[in-house]
Design an enzyme around this catalytic site. Structure first.
Site, mmCIF file in Angstrom:
data_model
loop_
_atom_site.group_PDB
_atom_site.id
_atom_site.type_symbol
_atom_site.label_atom_id
_atom_site.label_comp_id
_atom_site.label_asym_id
_atom_site.label_seq_id
_atom_site.Cartn_x
_atom_site.Cartn_y
_atom_site.Cartn_z
ATOM 1 N N LEU A 1 0.997 -1.354 0.102
ATOM 2 C CA LEU A 1 -0.075 -0.066 -0.079
ATOM 3 C C LEU A 1 1.052 1.326 -0.054
ATOM 4 O O LEU A 1 1.837 1.437 0.630
ATOM 5 C CB LEU A 1 -0.959 -0.184 1.439
ATOM 6 C CG LEU A 1 -1.916 1.141 1.468
ATOM 7 C CD1 LEU A 1 -2.799 0.919 0.491
ATOM 8 C CD2 LEU A 1 -2.272 1.174 2.935
ATOM 9 N N HIS A 2 0.411 2.176 -0.833
ATOM 10 C CA HIS A 2 1.208 3.592 -0.715
ATOM 11 C C HIS A 2 0.164 4.808 -1.301
ATOM 12 O O HIS A 2 -0.734 4.234 -2.076
ATOM 13 C CB HIS A 2 2.418 3.440 -1.721
ATOM 14 C CG HIS A 2 2.179 2.914 -2.960
ATOM 15 N ND1 HIS A 2 2.054 1.769 -3.405
ATOM 16 C CD2 HIS A 2 2.289 3.658 -4.188
ATOM 17 C CE1 HIS A 2 1.801 1.543 -4.704
ATOM 18 N NE2 HIS A 2 1.787 2.696 -5.295
#
Length: 155
Positions: A114-115
């Site tokens: 996730l980013h």
């Protein structure tokens, strides 16, 4: 072209291959890290859409926003808010795109970790260059942008 060719892209979805897991082991300059929090960090995008394009990443190798802990989600939110303030203070960006692309179908270039993107925007920043000239103009080297933003980040 490095992005298009997939250079440095993980060969699988493991934490061993993940650049977002590897970056925190590097020095801030080398890893383009602007700020390190307790559960998440802020890093410049290696292939930015605009100057100052940051990403907020949890240290933990997690793919989905719904799988973050409450503490991780809260810190990512706080870091995102600070990122907007810092970018605005050093660049005067009047607008932002903020978001997460989840899963390959959702447009995530690296779906396994996730980013959240924080992309500064200016009126007219998507002019003829990317459309006709097939190029983007970035007026500053990534290392210089990292230093500027890291210096402005509140302690």
């Amino acid at each position: 072209m490095a992005y298009i060719r997939g250079e440095s892209k993980p060969s699988d979805e493991s934490a061993v291959e993940c650049p977002f897991c590897r970056v925190p082991s590097l020095g801030d300059d080398e890893g383009l890290i602007v700020h390190r929090g307790d559960l998440a960090y802020v890093v410049l995008n290696l292939y930015p859409y605009s100057a100052g394009h940051l990403m907020v990443c949890p240290y933990r190798h997690v793919a989905e926003y719904v799988d973050t802990t409450d503490a991780e989600a809260a810190e990512m939110t706080a870091l995102t808010k600070t990122a907007v303030r810092v970018i605005r203070s050093v660049s005067g960006a009047p607008g932002f795109n903020i978001g997460m692309n989840q899963g390959t179908a959702g447009g995530a270039g690296i779906a396994a970790h996730l980013h959240q993107h924080v992309v500064p925007r200016w009126v007219g920043d998507q002019n003829f260059m990317p459309i006709i000239g097939r190029t983007k103009t970035l007026p500053e080297l990534l290392g210089d942008t990292r230093a500027l933003l890291a210096e402005a980040w509140p302690s």
